[in-house]
Design a protein around this motif. Structure first.
Motif, PDB file in Angstrom:
ATOM      1  N   LEU A   1       0.792  -1.226   0.000  1.00 47.80           N
ATOM      2  CA  LEU A   1       0.000   0.000   0.000  1.00 47.80           C
ATOM      3  C   LEU A   1       0.830   1.284   0.000  1.00 47.80           C
ATOM      4  O   LEU A   1       0.271   2.369  -0.107  1.00 47.80           O
ATOM      5  N   THR A   2       2.135   1.170   0.113  1.00 44.47           N
ATOM      6  CA  THR A   2       2.995   2.357   0.036  1.00 44.47           C
ATOM      7  C   THR A   2       3.402   2.581  -1.414  1.00 44.47           C
ATOM      8  O   THR A   2       3.949   1.687  -2.056  1.00 44.47           O
ATOM      9  N   PRO A   3       3.134   3.766  -1.966  1.00 39.51           N
ATOM     10  CA  PRO A   3       3.341   3.985  -3.407  1.00 39.51           C
ATOM     11  C   PRO A   3       4.796   4.271  -3.784  1.00 39.51           C
ATOM     12  O   PRO A   3       5.318   5.347  -3.527  1.00 39.51           O
ATOM     13  N   PHE A   4       5.446   3.298  -4.397  1.00 43.00           N
ATOM     14  CA  PHE A   4       6.748   3.492  -5.042  1.00 43.00           C
ATOM     15  C   PHE A   4       7.001   2.292  -5.939  1.00 43.00           C
ATOM     16  O   PHE A   4       6.318   1.270  -5.842  1.00 43.00           O
ATOM     17  N   ASP A   5       7.978   2.403  -6.828  1.00 40.03           N
ATOM     18  CA  ASP A   5       8.296   1.313  -7.746  1.00 40.03           C
ATOM     19  C   ASP A   5       8.924   0.164  -6.973  1.00 40.03           C
ATOM     20  O   ASP A   5       9.955   0.338  -6.317  1.00 40.03           O
ATOM     21  N   LYS A   6       8.326  -1.008  -7.087  1.00 37.28           N
ATOM     22  CA  LYS A   6       8.765  -2.161  -6.311  1.00 37.28           C
ATOM     23  C   LYS A   6       9.213  -3.282  -7.233  1.00 37.28           C
ATOM     24  O   LYS A   6       8.682  -3.445  -8.330  1.00 37.28           O
ATOM     25  N   PRO A   7      10.162  -4.086  -6.787  1.00 35.85           N
ATOM     26  CA  PRO A   7      10.542  -5.265  -7.572  1.00 35.85           C
ATOM     27  C   PRO A   7       9.421  -6.302  -7.528  1.00 35.85           C
ATOM     28  O   PRO A   7       8.583  -6.312  -6.619  1.00 35.85           O
ATOM     29  N   ARG A   8       9.409  -7.172  -8.512  1.00 39.05           N
ATOM     30  CA  ARG A   8       8.424  -8.252  -8.536  1.00 39.05           C
ATOM     31  C   ARG A   8       8.856  -9.332  -7.548  1.00 39.05           C
ATOM     32  O   ARG A   8       9.957  -9.878  -7.634  1.00 39.05           O
ATOM     33  N   LEU A   9       7.985  -9.638  -6.603  1.00 43.32           N
ATOM     34  CA  LEU A   9       8.269 -10.637  -5.578  1.00 43.32           C
ATOM     35  C   LEU A   9       7.105 -11.630  -5.553  1.00 43.32           C
ATOM     36  O   LEU A   9       6.151 -11.480  -4.796  1.00 43.32           O
ATOM     37  N   PRO A  10       7.153 -12.644  -6.408  1.00 42.16           N
ATOM     38  CA  PRO A  10       5.993 -13.524  -6.576  1.00 42.16           C
ATOM     39  C   PRO A  10       5.615 -14.296  -5.319  1.00 42.16           C
ATOM     40  O   PRO A  10       4.426 -14.515  -5.061  1.00 42.16           O
ATOM     41  N   ALA A  11       6.592 -14.718  -4.527  1.00 45.60           N
ATOM     42  CA  ALA A  11       6.264 -15.478  -3.318  1.00 45.60           C
ATOM     43  C   ALA A  11       5.598 -14.583  -2.279  1.00 45.60           C
ATOM     44  O   ALA A  11       4.687 -15.025  -1.560  1.00 45.60           O
ATOM     45  N   VAL A  12       6.021 -13.322  -2.210  1.00 42.83           N
ATOM     46  CA  VAL A  12       5.390 -12.379  -1.291  1.00 42.83           C
ATOM     47  C   VAL A  12       3.956 -12.086  -1.736  1.00 42.83           C
ATOM     48  O   VAL A  12       3.033 -12.020  -0.912  1.00 42.83           O
ATOM     49  N   ALA A  13       3.749 -11.916  -3.037  1.00 45.78           N
ATOM     50  CA  ALA A  13       2.408 -11.661  -3.554  1.00 45.78           C
ATOM     51  C   ALA A  13       1.476 -12.836  -3.259  1.00 45.78           C
ATOM     52  O   ALA A  13       0.314 -12.646  -2.855  1.00 45.78           O
ATOM     53  N   ALA A  14       1.976 -14.055  -3.429  1.00 46.31           N
ATOM     54  CA  ALA A  14       1.162 -15.241  -3.139  1.00 46.31           C
ATOM     55  C   ALA A  14       0.855 -15.336  -1.650  1.00 46.31           C
ATOM     56  O   ALA A  14      -0.248 -15.733  -1.246  1.00 46.31           O
ATOM     57  N   TYR A  15       1.829 -14.976  -0.846  1.00 45.03           N
ATOM     58  CA  TYR A  15       1.658 -14.967   0.616  1.00 45.03           C
ATOM     59  C   TYR A  15       0.586 -13.956   1.024  1.00 45.03           C
ATOM     60  O   TYR A  15      -0.270 -14.246   1.879  1.00 45.03           O
ATOM     61  N   TYR A  16       0.614 -12.794   0.405  1.00 47.03           N
ATOM     62  CA  TYR A  16      -0.386 -11.752   0.671  1.00 47.03           C
ATOM     63  C   TYR A  16      -1.796 -12.286   0.418  1.00 47.03           C
ATOM     64  O   TYR A  16      -2.710 -12.099   1.228  1.00 47.03           O
ATOM     65  N   ASP A  17      -1.961 -12.984  -0.675  1.00 45.16           N
ATOM     66  CA  ASP A  17      -3.265 -13.568  -0.994  1.00 45.16           C
ATOM     67  C   ASP A  17      -3.605 -14.722  -0.047  1.00 45.16           C
ATOM     68  O   ASP A  17      -4.766 -14.898   0.343  1.00 45.16           O
ATOM     69  N   ARG A  18      -2.593 -15.489   0.325  1.00 48.29           N
ATOM     70  CA  ARG A  18      -2.827 -16.630   1.231  1.00 48.29           C
ATOM     71  C   ARG A  18      -3.290 -16.130   2.601  1.00 48.29           C
ATOM     72  O   ARG A  18      -4.235 -16.675   3.190  1.00 48.29           O
ATOM     73  N   LEU A  19      -2.646 -15.095   3.098  1.00 49.73           N
ATOM     74  CA  LEU A  19      -3.053 -14.524   4.377  1.00 49.73           C
ATOM     75  C   LEU A  19      -4.474 -13.976   4.306  1.00 49.73           C
ATOM     76  O   LEU A  19      -5.222 -14.022   5.289  1.00 49.73           O
ATOM     77  N   SER A  20      -4.838 -13.460   3.143  1.00 51.00           N
ATOM     78  CA  SER A  20      -6.154 -12.836   2.985  1.00 51.00           C
ATOM     79  C   SER A  20      -7.292 -13.834   3.040  1.00 51.00           C
ATOM     80  O   SER A  20      -8.464 -13.439   3.090  1.00 51.00           O
ATOM     81  N   GLU A  21      -6.988 -15.122   3.062  1.00 52.40           N
ATOM     82  CA  GLU A  21      -8.013 -16.143   3.271  1.00 52.40           C
ATOM     83  C   GLU A  21      -8.423 -16.220   4.737  1.00 52.40           C
ATOM     84  O   GLU A  21      -9.438 -16.838   5.070  1.00 52.40           O
ATOM     85  N   ARG A  22      -7.647 -15.581   5.619  1.00 57.54           N
ATOM     86  CA  ARG A  22      -7.918 -15.621   7.052  1.00 57.54           C
ATOM     87  C   ARG A  22      -8.766 -14.413   7.446  1.00 57.54           C
ATOM     88  O   ARG A  22      -8.435 -13.271   7.121  1.00 57.54           O
ATOM     89  N   GLU A  23      -9.825 -14.669   8.178  1.00 55.21           N
ATOM     90  CA  GLU A  23     -10.741 -13.599   8.572  1.00 55.21           C
ATOM     91  C   GLU A  23     -10.024 -12.525   9.395  1.00 55.21           C
ATOM     92  O   GLU A  23     -10.277 -11.323   9.230  1.00 55.21           O
TER      93      GLU A  23
END
Length: 207
Positions: free
Chosen positions: A174-196
């Motif tokens: 959510l912090t706006p700046f150019d970020k490297p692609r981190l596929p495992a972190v992105a998948a983790y973000y979605d995985r955590l979002s399955e938790r209420e």
């Protein structure tokens, strides 16, 4: 009943709220901090002389420091699935919690204040760039770790370490700046979002 002192938008208060959600632990919360009752109030300072949120009151027991609080709650209220008793498994959880507090937090501090909070005191372009680079470096370490486990920071199962790390990951996206692609972190973000608990207190539009 457990009482939590601190405003719900604070990232450190959100650690405690998320931990309570995982533990299905009821609580009462009082708003303290900027915009609410000041933590310099003598009543608050009597509980935490550092004038920082969160603070918990569990009966006559008072505790501050967010990571210490969530460790206590897991230990006190049947959270061995989050914070195992075995020394090696517990050390693995502690390792990533301490890394988040000491290394990851320090890396993003200046950039976050400048880019997300728009702080007038954080306008040095060189310092912003250095902070962004340090933050990306730490997130690269996290990406490598998550690629190894294929799941969570301390291994295959969600643990207490994912609470502080998960909140930092939300802040990263959510912090706006150019970020490297981190596929495992992105998948983790979605995985955590399955938790209420994460949907309520992590990936909830708040940084």
């Amino acid at each position: 009943m457990l009482k939590i002192l601190g405003k719900a938008s604070s990232i450190n208060v959100r650690k405690v709220l998320w931990a309570c959600a995982e533990l299905r632990l009821p609580f009462e919360r009082e708003d303290w901090g900027t915009g609410f009752r000041l933590t310099t109030d003598p009543a608050f300072l009597a509980l935490n002389p550092n004038a920082m949120v969160p603070v918990i009151q569990d009966g006559d027991f008072v505790l501050w420091e967010s990571n210490s609080i969530i460790r206590y709650l897991a230990s006190q209220y049947g959270g061995q699935h989050l914070y195992p008793a075995g020394p090696r498994l517990r050390a693995g959880v502690d390792q990533w919690m301490d890394w988040q507090a000491a290394d990851l937090n320090r890396s993003w501090s200046y950039a976050f204040m400048a880019l997300a909070r728009q702080s007038a005191a954080h306008r040095d372009a060189t310092a912003i760039d250095a902070s962004c680079q340090a933050w990306a470096h730490c997130m690269g370490i996290l990406d490598q770790r998550l690629a190894q486990t294929g799941a969570y920071v301390s291994g295959a199962a969600f643990s207490l370490a994912d609470i502080p790390v998960g909140l930092s990951v939300n802040r990263w996206f959510l912090t706006p700046f150019d970020k490297p692609r981190l596929p495992a972190v992105a998948a983790y973000y979605d995985r955590l979002s399955e938790r209420e608990g994460y949907r309520q207190h992590g990936r909830n539009g708040t940084v």
